[in-house]
Scaffold this active site. Structure first.
Site, PDB file in Angstrom:
ATOM      1  N   ASP A 186      36.813  47.717  43.955  1.00 14.61           N
ATOM      2  CA  ASP A 186      35.716  46.873  43.812  1.00 14.61           C
ATOM      3  C   ASP A 186      34.567  47.878  44.438  1.00 14.61           C
ATOM      4  O   ASP A 186      33.331  47.873  44.115  1.00 14.61           O
ATOM      5  CB  ASP A 186      35.728  45.697  44.840  1.00 14.61           C
ATOM      6  CG  ASP A 186      36.717  44.755  44.243  1.00 14.61           C
ATOM      7  OD1 ASP A 186      36.910  44.532  42.998  1.00 14.61           O
ATOM      8  OD2 ASP A 186      37.658  44.211  45.123  1.00 14.61           O
ATOM      9  N   HIS A 219      39.366  39.719  46.609  1.00 17.16           N
ATOM     10  CA  HIS A 219      39.396  40.533  45.065  1.00 17.16           C
ATOM     11  C   HIS A 219      39.736  39.542  44.007  1.00 17.16           C
ATOM     12  O   HIS A 219      40.845  39.778  43.459  1.00 17.16           O
ATOM     13  CB  HIS A 219      40.661  41.669  45.357  1.00 17.16           C
ATOM     14  CG  HIS A 219      40.708  42.357  43.964  1.00 17.16           C
ATOM     15  ND1 HIS A 219      39.745  43.164  43.924  1.00 17.16           N
ATOM     16  CD2 HIS A 219      41.692  42.538  42.980  1.00 17.16           C
ATOM     17  CE1 HIS A 219      40.186  43.636  42.432  1.00 17.16           C
ATOM     18  NE2 HIS A 219      41.381  43.270  42.040  1.00 17.16           N
TER      19      HIS A 219
HETATM   20  N1  LIG Z   1      44.066  45.359  43.305  1.00 12.97           N
HETATM   21  C1  LIG Z   1      43.517  45.814  42.237  1.00 12.97           C
HETATM   22  O1  LIG Z   1      42.272  46.192  42.414  1.00 12.97           O
HETATM   23  C2  LIG Z   1      44.015  45.815  40.917  1.00 12.97           C
HETATM   24  C3  LIG Z   1      45.174  45.137  40.674  1.00 12.97           C
HETATM   25  N2  LIG Z   1      45.999  45.044  39.604  1.00 12.97           N
HETATM   26  C4  LIG Z   1      47.197  44.569  39.392  1.00 12.97           C
HETATM   27  O2  LIG Z   1      48.236  45.345  39.457  1.00 12.97           O
HETATM   28  C5  LIG Z   1      49.444  45.029  38.575  1.00 12.97           C
HETATM   29  C6  LIG Z   1      50.060  45.977  37.706  1.00 12.97           C
HETATM   30  O3  LIG Z   1      49.083  46.187  36.924  1.00 12.97           O
HETATM   31  P1  LIG Z   1      49.600  47.253  35.580  1.00 12.97           P
HETATM   32  O4  LIG Z   1      50.227  48.557  36.256  1.00 12.97           O
HETATM   33  O5  LIG Z   1      48.506  47.119  34.593  1.00 12.97           O
HETATM   34  O6  LIG Z   1      50.851  46.504  35.076  1.00 12.97           O
HETATM   35  P2  LIG Z   1      52.280  46.970  34.033  1.00 12.97           P
HETATM   36  O7  LIG Z   1      52.687  45.821  33.330  1.00 12.97           O
HETATM   37  O8  LIG Z   1      51.542  48.144  33.243  1.00 12.97           O
HETATM   38  O9  LIG Z   1      52.983  47.583  35.196  1.00 12.97           O
HETATM   39  C7  LIG Z   1      53.702  46.826  36.139  1.00 12.97           C
HETATM   40  C8  LIG Z   1      55.036  47.578  36.332  1.00 12.97           C
HETATM   41  O10 LIG Z   1      55.631  46.624  37.276  1.00 12.97           O
HETATM   42  C9  LIG Z   1      56.995  46.928  37.180  1.00 12.97           C
HETATM   43  N3  LIG Z   1      57.783  45.770  37.853  1.00 12.97           N
HETATM   44  C10 LIG Z   1      57.824  44.489  37.352  1.00 12.97           C
HETATM   45  N4  LIG Z   1      58.850  43.871  38.339  1.00 12.97           N
HETATM   46  C11 LIG Z   1      59.056  44.595  39.385  1.00 12.97           C
HETATM   47  C12 LIG Z   1      59.811  44.731  40.329  1.00 12.97           C
HETATM   48  N5  LIG Z   1      60.252  43.477  40.797  1.00 12.97           N
HETATM   49  N6  LIG Z   1      60.011  45.919  41.325  1.00 12.97           N
HETATM   50  C13 LIG Z   1      59.317  46.732  40.737  1.00 12.97           C
HETATM   51  N7  LIG Z   1      58.560  47.224  39.681  1.00 12.97           N
HETATM   52  C14 LIG Z   1      58.435  46.144  38.951  1.00 12.97           C
HETATM   53  C15 LIG Z   1      57.068  46.814  35.652  1.00 12.97           C
HETATM   54  O11 LIG Z   1      58.220  47.325  35.313  1.00 12.97           O
HETATM   55  C16 LIG Z   1      56.014  47.647  35.367  1.00 12.97           C
HETATM   56  O12 LIG Z   1      56.527  48.967  35.194  1.00 12.97           O
HETATM   57  C17 LIG Z   1      48.986  43.543  38.315  1.00 12.97           C
HETATM   58  O13 LIG Z   1      49.325  42.704  38.994  1.00 12.97           O
HETATM   59  C18 LIG Z   1      47.316  43.756  38.196  1.00 12.97           C
HETATM   60  O14 LIG Z   1      46.788  42.524  38.094  1.00 12.97           O
HETATM   61  C19 LIG Z   1      45.403  45.918  38.374  1.00 12.97           C
HETATM   62  C20 LIG Z   1      44.166  46.284  38.629  1.00 12.97           C
HETATM   63  C21 LIG Z   1      43.370  46.320  39.764  1.00 12.97           C
HETATM   64  O1  LIG Z   2      40.834  42.127  36.719  1.00 17.47           O
HETATM   65  C1  LIG Z   2      42.188  42.409  36.757  1.00 17.47           C
HETATM   66  O2  LIG Z   2      43.101  41.521  36.368  1.00 17.47           O
HETATM   67  C2  LIG Z   2      42.742  43.596  37.535  1.00 17.47           C
HETATM   68  C3  LIG Z   2      41.966  43.650  38.686  1.00 17.47           C
HETATM   69  O3  LIG Z   2      42.331  43.289  39.905  1.00 17.47           O
HETATM   70  C4  LIG Z   2      40.543  44.598  38.654  1.00 17.47           C
HETATM   71  O4  LIG Z   2      40.460  45.164  37.753  1.00 17.47           O
HETATM   72  O5  LIG Z   2      39.904  44.490  39.523  1.00 17.47           O
END
Ligand SMILES: NC(=O)C1=CN([C@@H]2O[C@H](COP(=O)(O)OP(=O)(O)OC[C@H]3O[C@@H](n4cnc5c(N)ncnc54)[C@H](O)[C@@H]3O)[C@@H](O)[C@H]2O)C=CC1
Ligand SMILES: O=C([O-])CC(=O)C(=O)O
Length: 345
Positions: free
Chosen positions: A182, A209
């Site tokens: 953010d 967030h």
């Molecule tokens: N805090 C923030 O600003 C942001 C948060 N996110 C969040 O981050 C998370 C991941 O996003 P992506 O990497 O795009 O998803 P993705 O689906 O590409 O990767 C997630 C990974 O987590 C793994 N996974 C699933 N269950 C698991 C477990 N029990 N133990 C270990 N690994 C496990 C999967 O195998 C996969 O490799 C989502 O919840 C998303 O909403 C995404 C962008 C920004």
């Molecule tokens: O928007 C989403 O779902 C992933 C996230 O938290 C971000 O990009 O800020």
């Protein structure tokens, strides 16, 4: 292929801390061994985050864990000629080994949004994943700093806190919801609108967030610019909807991964600097807080040898920001309570 100059600036962005320490005569005491574990390392965020953490000279051991795919990511990243040793761990039976001895754990494990979904729609799947991972953290590395990326952050951080409380390991200084993206977005969008060099820009972002709970404080942005009310409103809305902008552009192929990996690497680097005793490391994060009546809130946090040494107040707010603060509290409260309730079921 990346030009050497681009690579070196990427490298130096992540190694500012070490060059800073080097200027102050870099001793082994000021650059201790540090193990960083990434849980969800084979995912959309996990892979580029693994790359960026491999480039960070403050890391001596990089532990890459996922339920599948980590041997390949680890083998790949391990060939990069930087300081850290890399190990990949796959499947729950290897989670303990992945975690043991960690100083910082970064958690981007879980499902991302598709168009039309809110972050809260991820709760049913991600809450369980976070609970399992935090139970293992309490067992294998209760003193590590935890950087929670998995959404909905407004609920997953309270879940983690409850899991740690039940295990008797909770230390509020060591649990962080990563809201750095953010801040990264607010800086980028402000620099564009104010026509100031982006590298000079600072903008605190407070609250939580998700949607309106993301409250950028453009009245405190530096360098100062004379933006009108409508411009501030548009910048605020764009920052709040930044995640959705990426989700829609990716059209079903997930949410922000590259910018998130960058933001996650910045925040983890700040945690490592704090642990290493670098002074004046301040970043916004969603932490246990008494800044508002809510038990968790994002604001500026001073990072130090024990994690969050000080949670800083909000500073002066404009009327528009005061209104934004009032209207975000009910949604943020509900998300926090949902997480607490889930963890205690
Ligand atoms: N805090 C923030 O600003 C942001 C948060 N996110 C969040 O981050 C998370 C991941 O996003 P992506 O990497 O795009 O998803 P993705 O689906 O590409 O990767 C997630 C990974 O987590 C793994 N996974 C699933 N269950 C698991 C477990 N029990 N133990 C270990 N690994 C496990 C999967 O195998 C996969 O490799 C989502 O919840 C998303 O909403 C995404 C962008 C920004
Ligand atoms: O928007 C989403 O779902 C992933 C996230 O938290 C971000 O990009 O800020």
């Amino acid at each position: 292929m990346l030009k050497p100059s681009i690579l070196s600036s990427l490298h130096s962005a992540l190694s500012r801390s070490s060059s800073h320490l080097a200027r102050r005569s870099y001793s082994s005491e000021s650059c201790p061994e540090r193990k960083v574990a990434i849980l969800g390392a084979a995912g959309g965020i996990g892979q580029p985050l693994s790359l960026l953490m491999k480039l960070n000279p403050l890391v001596s051991s990089l532990s890459l864990y996922d339920i599948a795919g980590t041997p390949g990511v680890a083998a790949d990243v391990s060939h990069i000629n930087t300081r850290s040793e890399v190990a990949g761990y796959q499947g729950e039976e290897e989670l303990g080994k992945a975690l043991e001895g960690s100083d910082v754990i970064i958690i981007p494990a879980g499902v991302p949004r598709k168009p039309g979904m809110t972050r809260d729609d991820l709760f049913n799947i991600n809450a369980g994943i976070v609970k399992t991972l935090c139970t293992a953290i309490a067992k294998y590395c209760p003193n590590a700093l935890v950087n929670m990326i998995s959404n909905p952050v407004n609920s997953t951080v309270p879940i983690a806190a409850e899991v740690f409380k039940k295990a008797g390991t909770y230390d509020e200084k060591k649990l962080f919801g990563v809201t750095t993206l953010d801040v990264v977005r607010a800086k980028t969008f402000y620099a564009g609108k104010a026509k100031v060099p982006v590298a000079d820009v600072n903008v605190p972002v407070v609250g939580g967030h998700a949607g309106v709970t993301i409250l950028p404080l453009f009245s405190q942005a530096t360098p100062k610019a004379n933006l009108g009310d409508d411009e501030i409103k548009a910048l605020t809305k764009r920052t709040q909807d930044g995640g959705t902008e990426v989700v829609e552009a990716k059209a079903g192929k997930g949410s922000a991964t590259l910018s998130m990996a960058y933001a996650g690497a910045l925040f983890a680097d700040a945690c490592l600097k704090g642990l290493n005793g670098v002074p004046d490391v301040v970043e916004c994060s969603f932490v246990q807080s008494s800044v508002t009546e809510l038990p968790f809130f994002a604001s500026k946090v001073r990072l130090g040898k024990n994690g969050a040494e000080e949670v800083l107040g909000l500073g002066p707010l404009s009327d528009y920001e005061k209104q934004g603060l009032e209207s975000l509290l009910p949604e943020l409260k509900a998300s926090i309570e949902k997480g607490i309730k889930f963890a205690n079921q």
